[in-house]
Design a protein around this motif. Structure first.
Motif, PDB file in Angstrom:
ATOM      1  N   ASN A 164       0.798  -1.232   0.000  1.00  0.00           N
ATOM      2  CA  ASN A 164       0.000   0.000   0.000  1.00  0.00           C
ATOM      3  C   ASN A 164       0.832   1.284   0.000  1.00  0.00           C
ATOM      4  OD1 ASN A 164       0.863   0.135   2.701  1.00  0.00           O
ATOM      5  ND2 ASN A 164      -1.042  -0.752   3.485  1.00  0.00           N
ATOM      6  N   GLY A 165       2.154   1.140   0.017  1.00  0.00           N
ATOM      7  CA  GLY A 165       3.016   2.315  -0.092  1.00  0.00           C
ATOM      8  C   GLY A 165       3.056   3.185   1.147  1.00  0.00           C
ATOM      9  N   LYS A 166       2.520   2.693   2.263  1.00  0.00           N
ATOM     10  CA  LYS A 166       2.494   3.468   3.500  1.00  0.00           C
ATOM     11  C   LYS A 166       3.567   2.959   4.473  1.00  0.00           C
ATOM     12  CE  LYS A 166      -2.061   2.933   4.050  1.00  0.00           C
ATOM     13  NZ  LYS A 166      -3.436   3.154   4.615  1.00  0.00           N
ATOM     14  N   GLU A 193      -9.765   3.265  17.757  1.00  0.00           N
ATOM     15  CA  GLU A 193     -10.527   4.124  16.846  1.00  0.00           C
ATOM     16  C   GLU A 193      -9.936   5.526  16.770  1.00  0.00           C
ATOM     17  OE1 GLU A 193     -15.033   2.340  16.892  1.00  0.00           O
ATOM     18  OE2 GLU A 193     -14.421   3.559  18.619  1.00  0.00           O
ATOM     19  N   VAL A 194      -9.436   6.029  17.889  1.00  0.00           N
ATOM     20  CA  VAL A 194      -8.822   7.359  17.895  1.00  0.00           C
ATOM     21  C   VAL A 194      -7.549   7.364  17.049  1.00  0.00           C
ATOM     22  CG1 VAL A 194      -7.656   9.068  19.343  1.00  0.00           C
ATOM     23  CG2 VAL A 194      -9.798   8.053  20.103  1.00  0.00           C
ATOM     24  N   VAL A 195      -6.731   6.322  17.197  1.00  0.00           N
ATOM     25  CA  VAL A 195      -5.497   6.240  16.406  1.00  0.00           C
ATOM     26  C   VAL A 195      -5.810   6.235  14.918  1.00  0.00           C
ATOM     27  CG1 VAL A 195      -3.505   4.801  15.835  1.00  0.00           C
ATOM     28  CG2 VAL A 195      -4.179   5.089  18.223  1.00  0.00           C
ATOM     29  N   PHE A 196      -6.792   5.446  14.515  1.00  0.00           N
ATOM     30  CA  PHE A 196      -7.142   5.380  13.092  1.00  0.00           C
ATOM     31  C   PHE A 196      -7.776   6.682  12.616  1.00  0.00           C
ATOM     32  CE2 PHE A 196      -6.336   0.828  12.884  1.00  0.00           C
ATOM     33  CZ  PHE A 196      -5.971   0.668  11.558  1.00  0.00           C
ATOM     34  N   LYS A 197      -8.539   7.332  13.470  1.00  0.00           N
ATOM     35  CA  LYS A 197      -9.132   8.605  13.086  1.00  0.00           C
ATOM     36  C   LYS A 197      -8.065   9.641  12.783  1.00  0.00           C
ATOM     37  CE  LYS A 197     -12.259  12.235  14.735  1.00  0.00           C
ATOM     38  NZ  LYS A 197     -13.143  12.689  15.864  1.00  0.00           N
ATOM     39  N   ASN A 198      -6.991   9.630  13.582  1.00  0.00           N
ATOM     40  CA  ASN A 198      -5.945  10.639  13.438  1.00  0.00           C
ATOM     41  C   ASN A 198      -4.885  10.274  12.410  1.00  0.00           C
ATOM     42  OD1 ASN A 198      -7.152  12.203  15.432  1.00  0.00           O
ATOM     43  ND2 ASN A 198      -5.961  11.267  17.085  1.00  0.00           N
ATOM     44  N   GLN A 199      -4.616   8.971  12.246  1.00  0.00           N
ATOM     45  CA  GLN A 199      -3.470   8.573  11.410  1.00  0.00           C
ATOM     46  C   GLN A 199      -3.794   7.448  10.440  1.00  0.00           C
ATOM     47  OE1 GLN A 199       0.447   8.612  13.551  1.00  0.00           O
ATOM     48  NE2 GLN A 199      -0.834   8.564  15.392  1.00  0.00           N
ATOM     49  N   GLY A 200      -5.058   7.100  10.286  1.00  0.00           N
ATOM     50  CA  GLY A 200      -5.418   5.944   9.477  1.00  0.00           C
ATOM     51  C   GLY A 200      -4.890   5.964   8.061  1.00  0.00           C
ATOM     52  N   LYS A 226     -11.318  -0.348   5.971  1.00  0.00           N
ATOM     53  CA  LYS A 226     -11.738   1.029   5.694  1.00  0.00           C
ATOM     54  C   LYS A 226     -10.572   1.905   5.257  1.00  0.00           C
ATOM     55  CE  LYS A 226     -13.967   5.017   7.907  1.00  0.00           C
ATOM     56  NZ  LYS A 226     -14.615   5.512   9.161  1.00  0.00           N
ATOM     57  N   HIS A 227      -9.377   1.667   5.824  1.00  0.00           N
ATOM     58  CA  HIS A 227      -8.237   2.556   5.596  1.00  0.00           C
ATOM     59  C   HIS A 227      -7.147   1.944   4.711  1.00  0.00           C
ATOM     60  CE1 HIS A 227      -9.473   5.681   8.516  1.00  0.00           C
ATOM     61  NE2 HIS A 227     -10.007   4.671   9.184  1.00  0.00           N
ATOM     62  N   ASP A 228      -7.446   0.864   3.995  1.00  0.00           N
ATOM     63  CA  ASP A 228      -6.446   0.203   3.153  1.00  0.00           C
ATOM     64  C   ASP A 228      -5.190  -0.124   3.964  1.00  0.00           C
ATOM     65  OD1 ASP A 228      -5.227  -0.898   0.892  1.00  0.00           O
ATOM     66  OD2 ASP A 228      -4.350   1.025   0.293  1.00  0.00           O
ATOM     67  N   THR A 229      -5.425  -0.732   5.115  1.00  0.00           N
ATOM     68  CA  THR A 229      -4.344  -1.132   6.026  1.00  0.00           C
ATOM     69  C   THR A 229      -4.283  -2.652   6.071  1.00  0.00           C
ATOM     70  OG1 THR A 229      -4.618   0.863   7.377  1.00  0.00           O
ATOM     71  CG2 THR A 229      -3.572  -1.029   8.438  1.00  0.00           C
ATOM     72  N   VAL A 230      -3.079  -3.197   6.090  1.00  0.00           N
ATOM     73  CA  VAL A 230      -2.884  -4.645   6.076  1.00  0.00           C
ATOM     74  C   VAL A 230      -2.991  -5.189   7.505  1.00  0.00           C
ATOM     75  CG1 VAL A 230      -1.269  -6.509   5.546  1.00  0.00           C
ATOM     76  CG2 VAL A 230      -1.465  -4.536   4.006  1.00  0.00           C
ATOM     77  N   PHE A 231      -3.774  -6.236   7.674  1.00  0.00           N
ATOM     78  CA  PHE A 231      -4.013  -6.861   8.973  1.00  0.00           C
ATOM     79  C   PHE A 231      -3.104  -8.085   9.109  1.00  0.00           C
ATOM     80  CE2 PHE A 231      -7.637  -8.768  11.791  1.00  0.00           C
ATOM     81  CZ  PHE A 231      -6.857  -8.560  12.924  1.00  0.00           C
ATOM     82  N   ILE A 232      -2.093  -7.979   9.989  1.00  0.00           N
ATOM     83  CA  ILE A 232      -1.106  -9.050  10.176  1.00  0.00           C
ATOM     84  C   ILE A 232      -1.375  -9.766  11.494  1.00  0.00           C
ATOM     85  CG2 ILE A 232       1.336  -9.624  10.407  1.00  0.00           C
ATOM     86  CD1 ILE A 232       1.963  -6.996   8.904  1.00  0.00           C
ATOM     87  N   LEU A 233      -1.570 -11.071  11.448  1.00  0.00           N
ATOM     88  CA  LEU A 233      -1.726 -11.896  12.641  1.00  0.00           C
ATOM     89  C   LEU A 233      -0.416 -12.636  12.892  1.00  0.00           C
ATOM     90  CD1 LEU A 233      -3.949 -12.629  14.726  1.00  0.00           C
ATOM     91  CD2 LEU A 233      -4.801 -11.348  12.767  1.00  0.00           C
ATOM     92  N   ASP A 234       0.234 -12.296  13.993  1.00  0.00           N
ATOM     93  CA  ASP A 234       1.448 -12.984  14.415  1.00  0.00           C
ATOM     94  C   ASP A 234       1.021 -14.234  15.186  1.00  0.00           C
ATOM     95  OD1 ASP A 234       3.639 -13.940  15.811  1.00  0.00           O
ATOM     96  OD2 ASP A 234       4.391 -11.970  16.392  1.00  0.00           O
ATOM     97  N   GLU A 235       1.142 -15.391  14.522  1.00  0.00           N
ATOM     98  CA  GLU A 235       0.788 -16.669  15.136  1.00  0.00           C
ATOM     99  C   GLU A 235       2.037 -17.507  15.384  1.00  0.00           C
ATOM    100  OE1 GLU A 235      -2.105 -17.743  16.181  1.00  0.00           O
ATOM    101  OE2 GLU A 235      -3.716 -16.722  15.089  1.00  0.00           O
TER     102      GLU A 235
END
Length: 379
Positions: A111-113, A161-168, A202-211
């Motif tokens: 995503n280039g972020k 939610e606050v973190v994503f609102k400010n920096q998502g 919603k924010h084109d963010t990758v969800f990584i599960l450390d298993e």
């Protein structure tokens, strides 16, 4: 030359192991209820595991990833089927930290972020980016510190939610353990994981599960997050994957596109590592070890729940945290030196961490239960 003295060592030198037991150089026998940080998934020196590795040594031990290796394909196929993630792709490496490094890198490519969100109590490894998303300032060197890595409170939806609102718009990925191991067997709520998934989409963010620790059947599911029906974009695994042979993996959702040179490794997916990992999957399937983890974990919890000095038991499968009403070091040392049983601790000094092999049997669990009862009653 001396060893670089970074490990506090018990005065025990194991020289032989079989099943759930170790023997030291004085002939003393120990019950292994920790598995070297959840690495020993199918027991020490399982006969199928031993045979497969010995046979492979007569063929070829290593060549680089510049040639085809059909063992990698077999491993990917069997891992996909047993985990239920047949549509994912697999990148092989050597450790959990390396798996997390590659996951974070792949997400950023995608995503280039550049920012990464992680959580209090987390442990993702000791390498560059992995240690930067690990909540332990003692092991984060100045060269690893960067404001791009954002910490949020574990299981706190409001703060998330606050973190994503400010920096998502700047967050490349969120990385979270399926169950926190080093953090003290901390289990995420389904509401928390669901909210992470929702915000990532919603924010084109990758969800990584450390298993890395909570995966490979340890929780009573192949991966801990699968209990909640959550779909991760990237899943990392290691520890129990090779039963002691170094191997790690990154399971990658099909939406990610591969290209030559995007990721790479010298030793990852070598012939011996693949054979070890294939043998683990074979034994897990043939001996129904995921089901055994559920059954034996429940048995242990039921037997322990009324013991004195135990405040709570946090558990999924055979990933067990026993919270005491005091520092657990005295109990742990007594179990080791007086009863010859290996257990673990965590960053929460009150939590005794229990991670036996997935094929542990009732007779062995009873040995641990009886010893722990004796130790606690003596306090």
């Amino acid at each position: 030359m001396n060893l670089f003295n970074v490990y506090p060592l018990f005065n025990i030198n194991p020289i032989k192991a079989q099943g759930s037991f170790l023997w030291d150089d004085r002939g003393e026998k120990y019950l292994d209820f920790y598995g070297g940080h959840a690495v020993i998934s199918i027991g020490h020196n399982h006969p199928h595991y031993q045979t497969q590795l010995k046979n492979q040594l007569d063929k070829i031990s290593f060549y680089s990833n510049s040639v085809q290796n059909e063992l990698q394909t077999e491993l990917a196929d069997k891992l996909g089927k047993l985990s239920g993630l047949e549509d994912y792709n697999l990148f092989l490496c050597n450790s959990g930290a390396e798996a997390n490094e590659n996951a974070l890198k792949l997400a950023s490519f995608h995503n280039g972020k550049s920012k990464v969100l992680y959580f209090s109590g987390s442990f993702h490894g000791r390498t560059s980016a992995a240690v930067s998303v690990t909540d332990n300032p003692k092991i984060v060197a100045p060269v690893n510190y960067d404001k791009r890595f954002i910490k949020s409170e574990w299981n706190n939806i409001e703060q998330l939610e606050v973190v994503f609102k400010n920096q998502g718009s700047e967050i490349s990925s969120v990385i979270i353990e399926g169950i926190q191991g080093v953090g003290g067997i901390m289990i995420p709520t389904v509401e928390f994981l669901t909210k992470i998934k929702e915000l990532c989409e919603k924010h084109d963010t990758v969800f990584i599960l450390d298993e890395v620790q909570s995966g490979y059947g340890r929780s009573g599911y192949f991966f801990a997050h699968q209990e909640f029906g959550i779909e991760a974009d990237i899943i990392t695994t290691a520890k129990g994957m090779g039963n002691g042979f170094p191997i790690g993996g990154v399971l990658i959702h099909p939406k990610f596109e591969a290209s030559n040179g995007l990721l790479g490794t010298t030793f990852g997916g070598n012939h011996l590592a693949c054979v070890a990992a294939i043998a683990v999957l074979d034994v897990m399937k043939d001996e129904n070890l995921i089901e055994n983890a559920q059954k034996m974990g429940e048995y242990i919890e039921n037997e322990l729940k009324d013991f004195s000095h135990i405040k709570s038991i946090r558990r999924k499968g055979l990933m067990i945290g026993i919270e005491l009403d005091r520092d657990c070091s005295e109990v742990r040392n007594s179990l080791l030196y007086n009863h010859h049983i290996f257990t673990g601790n965590s960053n929460d000094k009150t939590v005794l961490r229990i991670l036996p092999a997935l094929n542990i049997q009732k007779e062995e669990t009873d040995q641990f239960i009886d010893a722990l009862k004796t130790v606690l009653e003596a306090i």
